[in-house]
Design a protein around this motif. Structure first.
Motif, mmCIF file in Angstrom:
data_model
loop_
_atom_site.group_PDB
_atom_site.id
_atom_site.type_symbol
_atom_site.label_atom_id
_atom_site.label_comp_id
_atom_site.label_asym_id
_atom_site.label_seq_id
_atom_site.Cartn_x
_atom_site.Cartn_y
_atom_site.Cartn_z
ATOM 1 N N HIS A 74 0.829 -1.202 0.000
ATOM 2 C CA HIS A 74 0.000 0.000 0.000
ATOM 3 C C HIS A 74 0.865 1.255 0.000
ATOM 4 O O HIS A 74 1.806 1.369 0.792
ATOM 5 C CB HIS A 74 -0.914 0.011 1.220
ATOM 6 N N THR A 75 0.544 2.190 -0.877
ATOM 7 C CA THR A 75 1.292 3.453 -0.958
ATOM 8 C C THR A 75 0.328 4.629 -1.121
ATOM 9 O O THR A 75 0.404 5.383 -2.098
ATOM 10 C CB THR A 75 2.286 3.427 -2.133
ATOM 11 N N PRO A 76 -0.606 4.811 -0.186
ATOM 12 C CA PRO A 76 -1.577 5.910 -0.328
ATOM 13 C C PRO A 76 -0.926 7.270 -0.125
ATOM 14 O O PRO A 76 -0.011 7.430 0.682
ATOM 15 C CB PRO A 76 -2.594 5.604 0.777
ATOM 16 N N ASP A 77 -1.407 8.251 -0.852
ATOM 17 C CA ASP A 77 -0.954 9.624 -0.653
ATOM 18 C C ASP A 77 -1.670 10.279 0.517
ATOM 19 O O ASP A 77 -1.184 11.272 1.067
ATOM 20 C CB ASP A 77 -1.185 10.447 -1.925
ATOM 21 N N THR A 79 -4.186 9.442 4.156
ATOM 22 C CA THR A 79 -4.569 8.413 5.108
ATOM 23 C C THR A 79 -6.051 8.067 4.979
ATOM 24 O O THR A 79 -6.868 8.883 4.542
ATOM 25 C CB THR A 79 -4.293 8.864 6.551
ATOM 26 N N THR A 170 -12.301 4.847 -3.486
ATOM 27 C CA THR A 170 -11.214 5.255 -2.602
ATOM 28 C C THR A 170 -10.073 4.249 -2.660
ATOM 29 O O THR A 170 -8.894 4.610 -2.582
ATOM 30 C CB THR A 170 -11.731 5.379 -1.156
ATOM 31 N N SER A 171 -10.421 2.966 -2.799
ATOM 32 C CA SER A 171 -9.423 1.895 -2.758
ATOM 33 C C SER A 171 -8.365 2.031 -3.847
ATOM 34 O O SER A 171 -7.229 1.566 -3.676
ATOM 35 C CB SER A 171 -10.108 0.527 -2.876
ATOM 36 N N GLY A 173 -6.885 4.640 -4.641
ATOM 37 C CA GLY A 173 -5.877 5.551 -4.127
ATOM 38 C C GLY A 173 -4.906 4.896 -3.159
ATOM 39 O O GLY A 173 -3.905 5.506 -2.767
ATOM 40 N N PHE A 174 -5.189 3.645 -2.742
ATOM 41 C CA PHE A 174 -4.305 2.957 -1.797
ATOM 42 C C PHE A 174 -2.978 2.553 -2.437
ATOM 43 O O PHE A 174 -2.028 2.211 -1.736
ATOM 44 C CB PHE A 174 -4.991 1.710 -1.247
ATOM 45 N N ALA A 176 -1.087 4.407 -4.886
ATOM 46 C CA ALA A 176 -0.755 5.575 -5.697
ATOM 47 C C ALA A 176 0.555 5.397 -6.461
ATOM 48 O O ALA A 176 0.651 5.761 -7.638
ATOM 49 C CB ALA A 176 -0.694 6.819 -4.818
ATOM 50 N N LYS A 190 -0.691 14.006 -6.627
ATOM 51 C CA LYS A 190 -1.173 13.059 -5.627
ATOM 52 C C LYS A 190 -2.493 12.446 -6.090
ATOM 53 O O LYS A 190 -3.355 13.134 -6.645
ATOM 54 C CB LYS A 190 -1.364 13.759 -4.280
ATOM 55 N N PHE A 193 -8.539 9.531 -5.731
ATOM 56 C CA PHE A 193 -9.359 8.332 -5.956
ATOM 57 C C PHE A 193 -9.523 8.107 -7.446
ATOM 58 O O PHE A 193 -9.043 8.880 -8.272
ATOM 59 C CB PHE A 193 -10.717 8.441 -5.253
#
Length: 224
Positions: A74-77, A79, A170-171, A173-174, A176, A190, A193
């Protein structure tokens, strides 16, 4: 094409979780994008940076996302914590999740089935197209993210007006970094979604339930 009223468009839109593989014509996608471009933004900054992915590139990205998901990379921009929702917000979230899994025929205790269902996000629910909504980073990003949210709503309603379904995810964006790497997007942008879109599979049970909305009295206060 029959023109829908705004009330029909906004009230008939729903999140589609199973699509037909039929692609949307490019001229229709461009019209949707032209309409979404009129979204308001703070100081008219128009901060949305949208990447539409289709065909072989979409398949390549799907494989990369599924692999990253399996590896837990996981590399989300930004939280995101499902446990952060409290009170009525958490109740609505839980009711929504229950309705989705019931429509898919997945029992609460079926952990593997729930994992497989969640992984469908990364093949875009069989949608022929997916839009990734990137944004520049300014300050605490709250104003920018709100502009992207407004753009996303305009985009979804423009799709609905054309008889096209969509689902904001949203998922997506997890992962990125994975998306940026496959699409060649700069780290300066960034990922908030994504929106998978296409023609809905109207026979799919997961597309045949609707979540209700609270009466406005629960969320609106009139001051006179």
């Amino acid at each position: 094409m029959t023109t829908k009223s705004f009330q029909e468009v906004v009230r008939s839109r729903q999140s589609v979780r199973q699509f037909l593989s039929t692609p949307v014509k490019e001229e229709v996608i461009r019209e949707v994008l032209e309409n979404a471009q009129y979204t308001p933004s703070n100081c008219n900054t128009q901060p949305w940076n949208v990447h539409i992915v289709s065909g072989d590139k979409k398949d390549e990205l799907s494989k990369a996302l599924l692999r990253a998901n399996e590896e837990g990379n996981h590399t989300p921009d930004f939280t995101f914590d499902m446990k952060a929702f409290y009170g009525q917000y958490g109740e609505r979230k839980n009711a929504h999740g229950k309705a989705v899994y019931e429509a898919k025929g997945i029992a609460r205790e079926d952990y593997k089935g729930r994992q497989q269902a969640a992984a469908q996000n990364y093949n875009f629910f069989n949608a022929p197209h997916v839009a990734f909504l990137f944004m520049p980073s300014f300050g605490d990003n709250v104003r920018v993210a709100s502009d992207i949210g407004m753009y996303g709503q305009s985009f979804l309603l423009a799709l609905e007006a054309q008889g096209i379904g969509g689902i904001p995810q949203t998922s997506l964006g997890f992962f990125a970094d994975t998306v940026r790497e496959v699409l060649g997007v700069s780290d300066e942008l960034k990922l908030l979604f994504g929106i998978s879109f296409g023609y809905p599979d109207k026979e799919a049970p997961v597309n045949n339930f609707r979540m209700g909305r609270d009466p406005i009295e629960n969320s609106v206060t009139f001051h006179r």
